[in-house]
Design a protein around this motif. Structure first.
Motif, PDB file in Angstrom:
ATOM      1  N   GLY A  58       0.759  -1.240   0.000  1.00 41.35           N
ATOM      2  CA  GLY A  58       0.000   0.000   0.000  1.00 41.35           C
ATOM      3  C   GLY A  58       0.787   1.286   0.000  1.00 41.35           C
ATOM      4  N   ASP A  59       2.112   1.249   0.231  1.00 47.09           N
ATOM      5  CA  ASP A  59       2.803   2.528   0.455  1.00 47.09           C
ATOM      6  C   ASP A  59       4.132   2.698  -0.269  1.00 47.09           C
ATOM      7  OD1 ASP A  59       4.380   0.743   1.822  1.00 47.09           O
ATOM      8  OD2 ASP A  59       4.549   1.977   3.601  1.00 47.09           O
ATOM      9  N   ASP A  60       4.379   1.989  -1.326  1.00 44.69           N
ATOM     10  CA  ASP A  60       5.683   2.141  -1.979  1.00 44.69           C
ATOM     11  C   ASP A  60       5.584   2.967  -3.254  1.00 44.69           C
ATOM     12  OD1 ASP A  60       4.316   0.294  -3.532  1.00 44.69           O
ATOM     13  OD2 ASP A  60       6.176  -0.582  -4.221  1.00 44.69           O
ATOM     14  N   ASN A  61       6.594   3.011  -4.007  1.00 49.39           N
ATOM     15  CA  ASN A  61       6.843   3.666  -5.293  1.00 49.39           C
ATOM     16  C   ASN A  61       7.003   5.169  -5.120  1.00 49.39           C
ATOM     17  OD1 ASN A  61       4.464   5.199  -6.179  1.00 49.39           O
ATOM     18  ND2 ASN A  61       3.424   3.283  -6.598  1.00 49.39           N
ATOM     19  N   ALA A  62       7.286   5.859  -6.198  1.00 54.83           N
ATOM     20  CA  ALA A  62       7.610   7.284  -6.144  1.00 54.83           C
ATOM     21  C   ALA A  62       6.487   8.126  -5.543  1.00 54.83           C
ATOM     22  CB  ALA A  62       7.938   7.791  -7.548  1.00 54.83           C
ATOM     23  N   ASN A  63       5.248   7.722  -5.743  1.00 51.69           N
ATOM     24  CA  ASN A  63       4.117   8.486  -5.217  1.00 51.69           C
ATOM     25  C   ASN A  63       3.671   8.015  -3.839  1.00 51.69           C
ATOM     26  OD1 ASN A  63       3.812  10.039  -7.624  1.00 51.69           O
ATOM     27  ND2 ASN A  63       2.945   8.227  -8.577  1.00 51.69           N
ATOM     28  N   ALA A  64       4.346   7.013  -3.278  1.00 56.41           N
ATOM     29  CA  ALA A  64       3.954   6.393  -2.004  1.00 56.41           C
ATOM     30  C   ALA A  64       2.487   5.975  -2.044  1.00 56.41           C
ATOM     31  CB  ALA A  64       4.239   7.320  -0.822  1.00 56.41           C
ATOM     32  N   ALA A  65       2.026   5.539  -3.222  1.00 56.19           N
ATOM     33  CA  ALA A  65       0.617   5.206  -3.423  1.00 56.19           C
ATOM     34  C   ALA A  65       0.378   3.711  -3.572  1.00 56.19           C
ATOM     35  CB  ALA A  65       0.094   5.934  -4.658  1.00 56.19           C
ATOM     36  N   ASP A 102      -6.402   6.092 -11.070  1.00 57.11           N
ATOM     37  CA  ASP A 102      -6.259   4.633 -11.050  1.00 57.11           C
ATOM     38  C   ASP A 102      -6.251   4.070  -9.630  1.00 57.11           C
ATOM     39  OD1 ASP A 102      -3.826   5.940 -10.671  1.00 57.11           O
ATOM     40  OD2 ASP A 102      -2.650   4.328 -11.533  1.00 57.11           O
ATOM     41  N   GLY A 103      -6.345   4.922  -8.632  1.00 58.73           N
ATOM     42  CA  GLY A 103      -6.404   4.484  -7.244  1.00 58.73           C
ATOM     43  C   GLY A 103      -5.083   4.645  -6.526  1.00 58.73           C
ATOM     44  N   SER A 104      -5.143   4.548  -5.212  1.00 62.89           N
ATOM     45  CA  SER A 104      -3.944   4.594  -4.374  1.00 62.89           C
ATOM     46  C   SER A 104      -4.220   3.809  -3.091  1.00 62.89           C
ATOM     47  CB  SER A 104      -3.566   6.041  -4.031  1.00 62.89           C
ATOM     48  OG  SER A 104      -4.558   6.643  -3.233  1.00 62.89           O
ATOM     49  N   GLY A 105      -3.183   3.258  -2.511  1.00 57.33           N
ATOM     50  CA  GLY A 105      -3.313   2.511  -1.276  1.00 57.33           C
ATOM     51  C   GLY A 105      -3.988   1.157  -1.435  1.00 57.33           C
ATOM     52  N   PRO A 106      -3.431   0.260  -2.253  1.00 52.56           N
ATOM     53  CA  PRO A 106      -4.018  -1.077  -2.407  1.00 52.56           C
ATOM     54  C   PRO A 106      -3.583  -2.010  -1.283  1.00 52.56           C
ATOM     55  CG  PRO A 106      -2.101  -0.896  -3.797  1.00 52.56           C
ATOM     56  CD  PRO A 106      -2.271   0.446  -3.138  1.00 52.56           C
ATOM     57  N   TRP A 107      -4.011  -1.751  -0.066  1.00 56.57           N
ATOM     58  CA  TRP A 107      -3.517  -2.464   1.112  1.00 56.57           C
ATOM     59  C   TRP A 107      -3.955  -3.914   1.209  1.00 56.57           C
ATOM     60  CZ3 TRP A 107       0.295  -0.561   3.857  1.00 56.57           C
ATOM     61  CH2 TRP A 107       0.510   0.818   3.840  1.00 56.57           C
ATOM     62  N   LEU A 149      -6.379 -10.856 -11.871  1.00 59.69           N
ATOM     63  CA  LEU A 149      -6.271 -10.571 -10.442  1.00 59.69           C
ATOM     64  C   LEU A 149      -7.228  -9.432 -10.113  1.00 59.69           C
ATOM     65  CD1 LEU A 149      -2.446 -10.668 -10.712  1.00 59.69           C
ATOM     66  CD2 LEU A 149      -3.835 -12.414  -9.593  1.00 59.69           C
ATOM     67  N   TYR A 150      -7.820  -9.480  -8.924  1.00 60.62           N
ATOM     68  CA  TYR A 150      -8.821  -8.493  -8.537  1.00 60.62           C
ATOM     69  C   TYR A 150      -8.472  -7.908  -7.184  1.00 60.62           C
ATOM     70  CZ  TYR A 150     -11.487 -10.118 -12.475  1.00 60.62           C
ATOM     71  OH  TYR A 150     -11.880 -10.415 -13.750  1.00 60.62           O
ATOM     72  N   GLY A 151      -8.661  -6.582  -7.059  1.00 58.72           N
ATOM     73  CA  GLY A 151      -8.330  -5.928  -5.812  1.00 58.72           C
ATOM     74  C   GLY A 151      -9.056  -4.604  -5.664  1.00 58.72           C
ATOM     75  N   THR A 152      -8.708  -3.896  -4.607  1.00 58.76           N
ATOM     76  CA  THR A 152      -9.297  -2.589  -4.320  1.00 58.76           C
ATOM     77  C   THR A 152      -8.202  -1.633  -3.864  1.00 58.76           C
ATOM     78  OG1 THR A 152      -9.725  -3.156  -2.013  1.00 58.76           O
ATOM     79  CG2 THR A 152     -11.515  -3.577  -3.593  1.00 58.76           C
ATOM     80  N   THR A 153      -8.505  -0.349  -3.942  1.00 64.22           N
ATOM     81  CA  THR A 153      -7.625   0.671  -3.376  1.00 64.22           C
ATOM     82  C   THR A 153      -8.420   1.456  -2.336  1.00 64.22           C
ATOM     83  OG1 THR A 153      -8.177   2.379  -5.025  1.00 64.22           O
ATOM     84  CG2 THR A 153      -6.331   0.892  -5.532  1.00 64.22           C
ATOM     85  N   THR A 154      -7.751   1.936  -1.313  1.00 69.60           N
ATOM     86  CA  THR A 154      -8.428   2.671  -0.248  1.00 69.60           C
ATOM     87  C   THR A 154      -8.583   4.154  -0.561  1.00 69.60           C
ATOM     88  OG1 THR A 154      -6.347   3.017   0.910  1.00 69.60           O
ATOM     89  CG2 THR A 154      -7.655   1.078   1.533  1.00 69.60           C
ATOM     90  N   ASP A 175     -22.387   3.489  -1.051  1.00 65.42           N
ATOM     91  CA  ASP A 175     -21.511   2.334  -1.285  1.00 65.42           C
ATOM     92  C   ASP A 175     -20.262   2.399  -0.409  1.00 65.42           C
ATOM     93  OD1 ASP A 175     -19.804   4.151  -2.554  1.00 65.42           O
ATOM     94  OD2 ASP A 175     -20.423   3.565  -4.541  1.00 65.42           O
ATOM     95  N   GLY A 176     -20.192   3.399   0.451  1.00 61.93           N
ATOM     96  CA  GLY A 176     -19.052   3.539   1.346  1.00 61.93           C
ATOM     97  C   GLY A 176     -17.825   4.057   0.621  1.00 61.93           C
ATOM     98  N   ALA A 177     -16.669   3.824   1.221  1.00 64.98           N
ATOM     99  CA  ALA A 177     -15.416   4.284   0.646  1.00 64.98           C
ATOM    100  C   ALA A 177     -14.282   3.498   1.291  1.00 64.98           C
ATOM    101  CB  ALA A 177     -15.244   5.775   0.883  1.00 64.98           C
ATOM    102  N   ALA A 178     -13.124   3.634   0.726  1.00 65.25           N
ATOM    103  CA  ALA A 178     -11.898   3.054   1.266  1.00 65.25           C
ATOM    104  C   ALA A 178     -11.983   1.541   1.498  1.00 65.25           C
ATOM    105  CB  ALA A 178     -11.480   3.782   2.542  1.00 65.25           C
TER     106      ALA A 178
END
Length: 174
Positions: free
Chosen positions: A43-50, A76-81, A92-97, A127-130
């Protein structure tokens, strides 16, 4: 009957440095792809810490396949924890916070080579968030997700998302 001993083999050591592709946060749930490799998110790496998605061989070779927040305002989202799950189609399927059209998170599909398609943008309303956890595919072929945030005064939601991105809130935790 006695249980036999299991053998533990360390495949990879996560560096404690955000300057690495692997960040300093914990990796999410990993799924084994149809090619035998392991796939997950941080969830927190790369140049954007995204955050990013990665592939790891069963011998421990780590390769980043996607860096989140490449698009303007992190569309495209950020924080795919939460990690990734394997769909019946081999993707592959996932979410971002965070990130997405209203910065409330996304649900996405990704190929094992790192091509990302956003299926759904959380709206910060009923639908909530995060959403924290990866999408899970049911026997009906649809994907199920739980958002956990209180952005809109509620406490998240449980929803169904089709493979084409149509979302229906099944339970609003208000």
């Amino acid at each position: 009957a006695l249980a036999s001993a299991q053998t533990y083999t360390k495949l990879y050591t996560w560096p404690e440095d955000t300057r690495n592709d692997t960040g300093i946060g914990l990796a999410g749930i990993m799924a084994q792809g149809q090619d035998g490799n392991l796939y997950g998110t941080i969830g927190d790496d790369n140049a954007n810490a995204a955050g990013s998605a990665f592939q790891m061989t069963t011998a421990g070779k780590f390769t980043r396949i996607y860096a989140f927040c490449q698009l303007t305002t992190c569309a495209d989202g950020s924080g795919p924890w939460g990690g990734l799950s394997l769909g019946k189609d081999g993707n592959l399927y996932g979410t971002t916070t965070g990130g997405g059209t209203v910065r409330a998170g996304t649900a996405f599909r990704m190929t094992p080579t790192g091509t990302l398609v956003t299926l759904f943008n959380y709206d910060n309303k009923t639908d909530g968030a995060a959403p924290w956890y990866p999408l899970l595919q049911g026997v009906d072929g649809n994907f199920y997700a739980a958002s956990t945030s209180v952005y809109a005064g509620d406490y998240g939601a449980f929803s169904k998302i089709t493979a084409t991105g149509t979302q229906k809130t099944l339970v609003d935790f208000n």
